[in-house]
Design a protein around this motif. Sequence first.
Motif, short mmCIF file in Angstrom:
data_model
loop_
_atom_site.label_atom_id
_atom_site.label_comp_id
_atom_site.label_asym_id
_atom_site.label_seq_id
_atom_site.Cartn_x
_atom_site.Cartn_y
_atom_site.Cartn_z
N LEU A 1 1.08 -1.12 0.26
CA LEU A 1 0.04 0.02 -0.03
C LEU A 1 0.85 1.16 0.01
CD1 LEU A 1 -2.72 -0.84 2.70
CD2 LEU A 1 -2.75 -1.26 0.24
N TYR A 2 0.77 2.22 -0.90
CA TYR A 2 1.49 3.34 -1.07
C TYR A 2 0.37 4.51 -0.40
CZ TYR A 2 3.84 7.45 -3.09
OH TYR A 2 4.61 8.58 -3.28
N CYS A 3 0.56 5.26 0.58
CA CYS A 3 -0.44 5.93 1.21
C CYS A 3 0.33 7.61 1.15
CB CYS A 3 -0.65 5.72 2.50
SG CYS A 3 -1.10 4.10 2.70
N SER A 4 -0.40 8.64 0.43
CA SER A 4 -0.09 10.02 0.49
C SER A 4 -1.01 10.75 0.93
CB SER A 4 0.23 10.18 -1.03
OG SER A 4 0.48 11.74 -1.28
N PHE A 5 -0.49 11.93 1.42
CA PHE A 5 -1.56 13.04 2.06
C PHE A 5 -1.26 14.37 1.47
CE2 PHE A 5 -1.00 9.44 4.88
CZ PHE A 5 -2.23 9.07 5.29
N PRO A 6 -1.85 14.61 0.50
CA PRO A 6 -1.45 15.63 -0.44
C PRO A 6 -1.77 17.34 0.42
CG PRO A 6 -2.61 14.35 -1.92
CD PRO A 6 -2.88 13.74 -0.39
N SER A 7 -2.90 17.21 1.24
CA SER A 7 -3.15 18.31 1.70
C SER A 7 -2.07 18.95 2.66
CB SER A 7 -4.55 18.44 2.33
OG SER A 7 -4.42 17.64 3.43
N LEU A 8 -1.38 17.87 3.10
CA LEU A 8 -0.16 18.14 4.17
C LEU A 8 1.05 18.41 3.38
CD1 LEU A 8 -0.74 15.34 6.99
CD2 LEU A 8 -1.46 17.69 6.84
#
Length: 541
Positions: A379-386
């Motif tokens: 699983l590759y997880c990204s949090f663009p807003s941060l």
Amino acid sequence: MRERDNPWSRDLPKSLSAPREWDAIVIGSGMGGMTAAAILAKLGQRVLVLEQHYVAGGFTHTFKRPGYVWDVGVHAVGEVTERSLTGRLLTHLTDDRLHWSSLGPVYDAFDFPEGLHIDFPDSQRQFRENLCEAFPNEVAAIDGYLHKVREVAGAMRSYYLGRLLPTRSGRIAERVFAGPAREAFAQRTKPVLDALTGDQRLKTVLAAQWGYHGSVPSRASFAIQALVTRHFVHGAYYPVGGSQEIARTLLGTVAAAGGWTRIRADVETILVERGAAVGVRLQGGEELRARRVISAAGAIATGTKLIPPEARSAEWVRSIAGLRPAAAHVCLYLGFRGDIRRAGAGAANRWFYNTWDTEADAWRIGKGPEDRIDEAPILYCSFPSLKDPRHDPGPEERHTGEVVTFVPWERFEPWLGTRWHRRGEDYDAYKARLQESLLEQFLAKMPGLRPLLDHVELSTPLSTDHFVRPARGSIYGIEPTPERFQNPYLRPRTPIRRLFMAGSDVATVGVIGAMMGGVLAAASAEPVRVIGLLRGLGRRG
């Protein structure tokens, strides 16, 4: 910038007088097409960019839901500061209007089985120390790997120069001047790692970023593995204002030079007369003329769909069409309300490995709606807003997240050709099962985010096909194998005069790889002026 101020529209602005013949027409507004167009614009040329989607940017575009905005393909980009030629070129092409924010001292955080956690930092020295701390008995192997990475990176400039030449002379130039890079492109990653170490866990860690190029070690060219490692030697960055700023700034340069970008402009065919490209015909019959045509629609699509039918049986077309596209993917788009940092999210990307087996290339999701759905290997997880310092979460603290994993394209082929949002009840049921399973897998890794969850939706390879049209839904184009890099025809200059190709297929993968494909296309079209521009920027380093 307001949407109506974007440098693209369905029709040309009334204030813009269209020439009878454009200096160049670029098909596709992905990173490669935008870069080629912006370079030619900087040379004073009027360029028309044609994009079939209703928004420009290719994999750099964004989409919205009430209260949320997500990127679709920009998660971490290296080599964008003044330390690198590509960073200086982007500054020049955008007149310093495109800015980047660091993801921090750690840009990728990996969790492996057995509780092993390793951070990938923005320092080559710290990266080595992190590896040596985790594998104290493998220092020689680690140093050997990093040496090979440096060797490949050092040979890339000569390799790219060789790609500018026609097929026969280019192969000779690459053999003479870019030997280490050419050799590394011909090797596969797995045997290189096997020769360095017998520790399977270390081999998995070294190859763990294969998700950034889409090919497992037994198939991937070692050069692409080395280039990904080198790409992040000074960390990773995200566009300030969101990934849509890439298109706004690059295409703004095109507009400033008297060009434009037309959206919903679907190219039916490239017009070829007397062996030379002279323009395009759009769906609906409109013909547009240009001194040259640059296709950034992907090499396979260019040869099998865009050039005239009578030219599609040529050896170069058949050779490229025989190459395998990289993996397809699904993406879970999440919206949150609340303090997601306190729940464990951050600007750094999170990778969750559920296996030491780097050959587990896709999520096993069954063939039918009732088949078993296994746990995804990665699983590759990204949090663009941060990542974006301009993001305003508001009083409700709205934030975004994305969860990506690879899937077999074949599982979605039965619905190919169906309409977006109208693919049938069987598809909707299958998609809902995948969404539920992927969401639960993600929340098991980051349980603190569950009470903050506000919005969930899943995109599949069919969404990728609908909006961007890559071969078999691949986010990375042609798979980066030795066969790809040894193909004599994957060059920006095609056998059809005045027809060029841009994008990752003629260079390497990712945002900067596609950008370099655009550089190569522009340099093939205007070699003296573009190489002079690059030399000038290079002297600043």
